[in-house]
Design a protein around this motif. Structure first.
Motif, PDB file in Angstrom:
ATOM      1  N   GLU A  22      52.395  45.087  -7.758  1.00 23.11           N
ATOM      2  CA  GLU A  22      51.674  45.482  -9.222  1.00 23.11           C
ATOM      3  C   GLU A  22      51.598  46.890  -9.027  1.00 23.11           C
ATOM      4  OE1 GLU A  22      51.870  43.357 -11.475  1.00 23.11           O
ATOM      5  OE2 GLU A  22      53.205  42.152 -10.337  1.00 23.11           O
ATOM      6  N   PHE A  23      50.751  47.473  -7.917  1.00 30.34           N
ATOM      7  CA  PHE A  23      50.377  48.878  -8.135  1.00 30.34           C
ATOM      8  C   PHE A  23      51.147  49.720  -8.570  1.00 30.34           C
ATOM      9  CE2 PHE A  23      48.756  52.735  -5.901  1.00 30.34           C
ATOM     10  CZ  PHE A  23      47.973  52.960  -6.561  1.00 30.34           C
ATOM     11  N   THR A  24      52.401  49.497  -8.196  1.00 31.98           N
ATOM     12  CA  THR A  24      54.047  50.369  -7.681  1.00 31.98           C
ATOM     13  C   THR A  24      53.896  50.512 -10.146  1.00 31.98           C
ATOM     14  OG1 THR A  24      54.354  50.163  -5.937  1.00 31.98           O
ATOM     15  CG2 THR A  24      56.211  51.266  -7.532  1.00 31.98           C
ATOM     16  N   LYS A  25      54.474  48.921 -10.580  1.00 30.38           N
ATOM     17  CA  LYS A  25      54.979  48.730 -11.799  1.00 30.38           C
ATOM     18  C   LYS A  25      53.943  49.445 -12.268  1.00 30.38           C
ATOM     19  CE  LYS A  25      55.125  44.605 -13.499  1.00 30.38           C
ATOM     20  NZ  LYS A  25      54.990  43.447 -13.614  1.00 30.38           N
ATOM     21  N   ALA A  26      51.547  49.698 -11.871  1.00 30.09           N
ATOM     22  CA  ALA A  26      51.295  50.451 -12.979  1.00 30.09           C
ATOM     23  C   ALA A  26      51.646  52.022 -12.818  1.00 30.09           C
ATOM     24  CB  ALA A  26      49.725  50.538 -12.587  1.00 30.09           C
ATOM     25  N   LEU A  27      51.823  52.126 -11.322  1.00 27.46           N
ATOM     26  CA  LEU A  27      51.845  53.690 -11.560  1.00 27.46           C
ATOM     27  C   LEU A  27      53.370  54.233 -12.390  1.00 27.46           C
ATOM     28  CD1 LEU A  27      51.178  54.607  -7.638  1.00 27.46           C
ATOM     29  CD2 LEU A  27      50.177  55.511  -9.493  1.00 27.46           C
ATOM     30  N   MET A  60      54.040  53.264   0.568  1.00 28.97           N
ATOM     31  CA  MET A  60      53.376  52.649  -0.424  1.00 28.97           C
ATOM     32  C   MET A  60      51.750  52.205   0.419  1.00 28.97           C
ATOM     33  SD  MET A  60      53.704  53.487  -3.550  1.00 28.97           S
ATOM     34  CE  MET A  60      52.181  51.882  -4.203  1.00 28.97           C
ATOM     35  N   ARG A  61      51.798  51.329   1.046  1.00 27.47           N
ATOM     36  CA  ARG A  61      50.674  50.905   2.091  1.00 27.47           C
ATOM     37  C   ARG A  61      49.118  51.544   2.110  1.00 27.47           C
ATOM     38  NH1 ARG A  61      48.616  45.748   3.876  1.00 27.47           N
ATOM     39  NH2 ARG A  61      47.385  45.859   5.405  1.00 27.47           N
ATOM     40  N   GLU A  62      49.649  52.656   2.888  1.00 27.62           N
ATOM     41  CA  GLU A  62      48.471  53.994   3.131  1.00 27.62           C
ATOM     42  C   GLU A  62      48.851  54.357   1.859  1.00 27.62           C
ATOM     43  OE1 GLU A  62      49.332  58.395   5.546  1.00 27.62           O
ATOM     44  OE2 GLU A  62      51.146  57.511   5.311  1.00 27.62           O
TER      45      GLU A  62
END
Length: 426
Positions: free
Chosen positions: A29-34, A1-3
């Motif tokens: 949070e970014f993963t939840k949005a995806l 995810m970081r990359e």
């Protein structure tokens, strides 16, 4: 995810990379949005567009002053929306829309293209009073290049009829009621601005008397058979013996003259014909009806046979010589009948006598015999008077309308000589 997040931030998705820290919390949070995004895409693929409303908050609408929004809607734009809404709601046809909008154009002609919320009671009263001063035929060549002010300054002898002005006001009031419903104006300012007419409505047109009918159908045009067009011969007779409106007989398709229950009828409708040709209109829903033909039309004048011959010639319409002018097939016929009528000696009457008076003559025959009941109203193309007849059960069959209405029709005028016309099949 970081990359992935680094690539996104370098692409400007989150703003400049230095504006935030790529922490585990941010990645979470970014993963939840995806995940939410792909769940929405999955539901949309199955046709479910309501799911996203359960996980996304609606964006707040930018506040705008209500008065500013209203003032941006000018009359021409409001009229355009009004027309589209009436047609979409099947209140108007394209043809009737043009007729009604031609009267509504008096708003912009007289007031200018002002914001619709500036139309107040004083404005509508000004429109009414101005219309009363305009010449009767203000769209003719004589007045076409003049402004409203210039036409009023001429002080014409023949001004627009009070009934026409009231018709304009009716359409204006309906439009402003729609504006009120659409919250474009606080209230309709056109209520109760109509003008009281001096003559009662029944005196606007007068029916033809027995003497009038004798003079009309014993005129040189009928006796010597000098009419150039079949419609000039047939249409007055059809209107007199069916009570049909001028446009109803002028727009007939050949397939509209048919048999029902063993009777010949005029099928008054606005359906497409077998070739998909749609060019008919109805004045109102009650105008859709079957008109039984009088024996004089069927047996003496052989009108169904005339229609069959028209079909054999490849005509889609009974009277193909009538072309549509101002959305009406009967326009030229009306003009020719007016000229014809001037050559006939007619008895004096309170109202005018024109083509429409043929329909009035039909109505008056049954009025004098006190036979204007529901079968008559259906035949005449009016809304049924009795609520029970209007709401319950089907329409009266053609045979009943024939037996209780058409079969009683007798004007006491000998018209048998009309069978010798070149327009009557042998």
């Amino acid at each position: 995810m970081r990359e992935y997040m680094v690539l996104a931030s370098e692409g400007g998705v989150f703003g400049p990379p230095q504006s935030f820290d790529l922490t585990d919390e941010f990645a979470h949070e970014f993963t939840k949005a995806l995940i939410a995004y792909y769940r929405i895409i999955s539901h949309r693929a199955e046709g479910d567009y309501a799911f996203e409303n359960t996980i996304l908050l609606p964006e707040p609408a930018a506040p705008q002053p209500a008065q500013e929004t209203k003032s941006q809607i000018v009359l021409t734009e409001a009229l355009k929306r009004y027309k589209a809404d009436r047609i979409a709601a099947k209140r108007w046809s394209e043809g009737s829309a043009d007729d009604i909008l031609s009267t509504l154009n008096s708003l912009t002609d007289i007031l200018g293209d002002i914001p619709v919320d500036e139309v107040d009671r004083q404005s509508v009263r000004h429109v009414r009073d101005t219309l009363l001063q305009l010449p009767r035929f203000r769209n003719s060549k004589r007045f076409k290049e003049l402004t409203i002010e210039e036409m009023v300054a001429l002080e014409p002898d023949k001004t627009i009829a009070v009934s026409t002005v009231n018709n304009n006001l009716t359409n204006i009031s309906s439009f402003l009621t729609w504006c009120e419903d659409e919250q474009l104006i606080p209230a309709n300012p056109a209520h109760r601005l109509k003008i009281k007419e001096e003559k009662p409505e029944t005196e606007h047109r007068s029916p033809y008397t027995t003497k009038d009918l004798k003079n009309i159908f014993n005129s040189p045009q009928y006796v010597e058979d000098t009419f150039l067009h079949p419609s000039d011969f047939w249409c007055p007779i059809l209107s007199l013996f069916t009570g049909a409106r001028r446009e109803e007989v002028c727009q007939l398709h050949v397939e509209d003259v048919r048999q029902e229950e063993g009777l010949w009828v005029l099928d008054v409708n606005k359906k497409r014909n077998v070739h998909g040709f749609a060019n008919k209109k109805l004045k109102n829903p009650s105008a859709k009806r079957l008109l039984p033909l009088h024996p004089f039309l069927v047996e003496t004048l052989r009108f169904p046979e005339f229609v069959r011959q028209q079909a054999e010639k490849g005509h889609l319409r009974v009277f193909p010589e009538l072309v549509k002018i101002k959305e009406n097939y009967g326009h030229k016929l009306g003009e020719r009948f007016s000229e014809f009528r001037k050559t006939i000696e007619l008895e004096e009457a309170e109202g005018v006598k024109d083509f429409h008076s043929l329909r009035h003559t039909f109505s008056n025959f049954f009025k004098q015999k006190k036979m204007q009941d529901d079968p008559f109203e259906q035949t005449f193309g009016h809304k049924l008077k009795k609520m029970s007849a209007e709401r319950y059960g089907g329409r009266f069959p053609a045979s009943m309308c024939f037996e209780e209405v058409i079969a009683h029709l007798d004007y006491g005028v000998d018209m048998s000589h009309l069978a010798k016309s070149k327009f009557v099949p042998r």
